[in-house]
Design an enzyme around this catalytic site. Structure first.
Site, short mmCIF file in Angstrom:
data_model
loop_
_atom_site.label_atom_id
_atom_site.label_comp_id
_atom_site.label_asym_id
_atom_site.label_seq_id
_atom_site.Cartn_x
_atom_site.Cartn_y
_atom_site.Cartn_z
N ARG A 119 -2.58 -2.07 -3.50
CA ARG A 119 -3.75 -1.21 -3.34
C ARG A 119 -3.61 -0.06 -4.34
O ARG A 119 -2.67 0.72 -4.29
CB ARG A 119 -3.82 -0.65 -1.92
CG ARG A 119 -5.01 0.29 -1.74
CD ARG A 119 -4.80 1.25 -0.59
NE ARG A 119 -5.91 2.19 -0.48
CZ ARG A 119 -5.80 3.40 0.03
NH1 ARG A 119 -4.64 3.84 0.46
NH2 ARG A 119 -6.84 4.20 0.10
N HIS A 166 -12.44 3.62 -0.30
CA HIS A 166 -12.47 2.68 0.84
C HIS A 166 -13.24 1.40 0.49
O HIS A 166 -13.78 0.73 1.37
CB HIS A 166 -13.13 3.33 2.08
CG HIS A 166 -12.37 4.47 2.66
ND1 HIS A 166 -13.01 5.58 3.18
CD2 HIS A 166 -11.05 4.70 2.82
CE1 HIS A 166 -12.13 6.45 3.63
NE2 HIS A 166 -10.92 5.93 3.41
N LEU A 172 -14.62 5.28 9.50
CA LEU A 172 -14.28 6.56 10.10
C LEU A 172 -12.82 6.57 10.54
O LEU A 172 -12.42 5.83 11.44
CB LEU A 172 -15.18 6.84 11.31
CG LEU A 172 -16.68 6.70 11.08
CD1 LEU A 172 -17.46 6.99 12.37
CD2 LEU A 172 -17.16 7.59 9.95
N ARG A 180 -8.67 11.86 18.81
CA ARG A 180 -8.31 11.60 20.21
C ARG A 180 -7.97 12.89 20.95
O ARG A 180 -8.35 13.08 22.11
CB ARG A 180 -7.12 10.62 20.27
CG ARG A 180 -7.46 9.22 19.81
CD ARG A 180 -6.22 8.38 19.57
NE ARG A 180 -5.42 8.91 18.47
CZ ARG A 180 -4.36 8.29 17.97
NH1 ARG A 180 -3.97 7.12 18.48
NH2 ARG A 180 -3.68 8.82 16.96
N GLU A 216 -8.23 -4.39 5.22
CA GLU A 216 -8.10 -4.22 3.78
C GLU A 216 -7.00 -5.09 3.20
O GLU A 216 -7.10 -5.58 2.08
CB GLU A 216 -7.86 -2.75 3.46
CG GLU A 216 -9.03 -1.85 3.85
CD GLU A 216 -8.71 -0.37 3.75
OE1 GLU A 216 -8.97 0.20 2.69
OE2 GLU A 216 -8.20 0.19 4.73
N ASP A 237 -6.70 15.05 14.80
CA ASP A 237 -6.74 13.77 15.52
C ASP A 237 -7.94 13.77 16.46
O ASP A 237 -8.01 14.58 17.39
CB ASP A 237 -5.44 13.55 16.30
CG ASP A 237 -5.30 12.13 16.80
OD1 ASP A 237 -6.29 11.57 17.31
OD2 ASP A 237 -4.19 11.57 16.71
N ARG A 240 -10.29 17.19 5.65
CA ARG A 240 -11.12 17.49 4.48
C ARG A 240 -12.46 18.07 4.91
O ARG A 240 -13.05 17.62 5.89
CB ARG A 240 -11.34 16.23 3.64
CG ARG A 240 -10.07 15.62 3.07
CD ARG A 240 -10.40 14.39 2.23
NE ARG A 240 -9.19 13.66 1.86
CZ ARG A 240 -9.04 12.35 2.01
NH1 ARG A 240 -10.01 11.61 2.51
NH2 ARG A 240 -7.91 11.76 1.65
N ASN A 297 0.88 -1.18 0.00
CA ASN A 297 0.00 0.00 0.00
C ASN A 297 0.91 1.22 0.00
O ASN A 297 1.48 1.59 1.02
CB ASN A 297 -0.90 -0.01 1.23
CG ASN A 297 -1.85 1.17 1.29
OD1 ASN A 297 -1.76 2.10 0.49
ND2 ASN A 297 -2.76 1.14 2.26
#
Length: 400
Positions: free
Chosen positions: A89, A178, A207, A283, A384, A281, A239, A10
């Site tokens: 990918r 995705h 997400l 978190r 993935e 982020d 974004r 990837n």
């Protein structure tokens, strides 16, 4: 000795992730990531047999050097002979590619042409392909496209309200991304339901720093939130997601932004980062809410969760029946706060969370987090790389 392992690559603009996977069992033999490529501070981290090692490299570290390092690692540990193929990918396959595809010069040319639809992704994906071909000239190389799963969308879901010739002549339409993640967790939900995937209808919420929502009806993607590019849809890490297109003209004509500045604003400086003026982020934003009672952080989270809930609810128009909701991706798998705020806006869909389960199912765990009287709601960690390995092996095995 294993003979059918697939090396999954990837390739990003400044990173390269890899996994060595035995596709039929799902066993991960080795995995790692090369980061800060094209800089003087590149390094590669590899996890093998429970040991994690990080190796700094002092020279400018490009994608070919990263692949060469991985090849040498595989040789040192007698893993090269177990390889059957390399799976890549690829972000954008346009309308040309709806299935995994053996990479040859024609396919590479098509991927290069499609770079106009994914200028930040397809060119660096091709760098990874070329590097792997040079390192493993004897192995088949397979492209698995992010957009492929969404090629089942009906025309009414992917055509924009623009002059039709822009679609016909230039391919401007919704493609979605995705895809391997939505496909994987959709299939896992079907297993949890004890139903064939072809009879399963769920909404999947991937997400992370990038976010997309997909409606899967009877095993097929019928709508998804990302569009021609990954910029469309819900609010994401950096974004903007959906906005009034007139804002772009206002920025250019009234505020003297250049097109490049607008692109950077919408792709890199908006979303969670732009609203909070704190971080992209999730978190960090959650910590500010819990520990500091920060009002801007709280507003940011409300906007993020509301836009996701609104999109989920709108996809009821796309489904023949509704088997449940799936959360996945870094935020979807780990943030009980985000899941709670989203589901609190979905009472009309009869989704309620079991508070204890919602808190406990995280950090790689999979499970049902809804109450006994609720519509199903699961957390399912995405994989993935497993999808890419399986589809790569299926393609080459079918060709033998």
């Amino acid at each position: 000795m294993i003979k059918n392992a697939v090396l999954v690559i990837n390739c990003g603009s400044s990173s390269l992730k890899f996994s060595l996977i035995e596709p039929t069992s799902g066993n991960i033999l080795a995995a790692g990531v090369a980061e800060r490529l094209l800089s003087k501070h590149g390094f590669i981290k590899i996890n093998y047999q429970g040991n994690k090692e990080s190796t700094p490299l002092a020279v400018p570290f490009d994608h070919q050097v990263a692949v060469n390092f991985i090849v040498e690692f595989l040789r040192q540990h007698d893993l090269v002979d177990c390889l059957s193929a390399v799976g890549h990918r690829l972000v954008h396959g346009g309308e040309e590619y709806s299935t995994p595809t053996l990479i040859d010069d024609v396919v590479k040319y098509s991927i290069k042409k499609l770079s106009k639809l994914a200028p930040l992704h397809n060119p660096v994906n091709l760098i990874g392909v070329n590097a792997a071909q040079q390192a493993f000239p004897h192995l088949p190389q397979v492209a698995v496209f992010d957009t492929a799963f969404h090629q089942s969308m009906p025309t009414k879901a992917y055509i924009y309200g623009l002059p039709y010739n822009l679609y016909k002549d230039h391919g401007i339409r919704r493609y979605g991304f995705h895809g391997t993640s939505h496909y994987y967790v959709g299939k896992q939900a079907a297993k949890l339901l004890g139903k064939p995937f072809a009879q399963t209808s769920v909404i999947t919420a991937h997400l992370g720093n990038g976010c997309s929502i997909t409606a899967i009806d009877n095993g097929k993607s019928v709508d998804t939130s990302m569009g021609l590019t990954p910029l469309e849809g819900v609010v994401m890490g950096t974004r903007s997601g959906d906005l009034d297109p007139g804002i772009i003209f206002h920025l250019i004509e009234q505020l003297n932004y250049t097109p490049e500045q607008v692109s950077n604003l919408l792709n890199k400086d908006s979303g969670l980062l732009g609203i909070s003026e704190m971080s992209n982020d999730c978190r960090t934003i959650e910590e500010a809410i819990i520990n500091e009672q920060d009002q801007r952080a709280n507003l940011t989270m409300d906007i993020f969760c509301y836009r996701i809930a609104k999109t989920i609810a709108s996809y009821m128009a796309s489904l023949s029946h509704f088997d449940g909701l799936v959360f996945t991706g870094g935020i979807g798998e780990n943030s009980d706060l985000v899941r709670t705020r989203i589901v609190n806006s979905l009472h009309l869909l009869n989704i309620q969370l079991d508070e204890t389960q919602n808190i406990e199912v995280r950090f790689g765990k999979s499970g049902l987090i809804s109450t006994a009287t609720s519509q199903n709601c699961w957390v399912i960690p995405t994989n993935e790389e497993q999808v890419i390995a399986e589809q790569t092996y299926q393609l080459i095995a079918g060709g033998k």
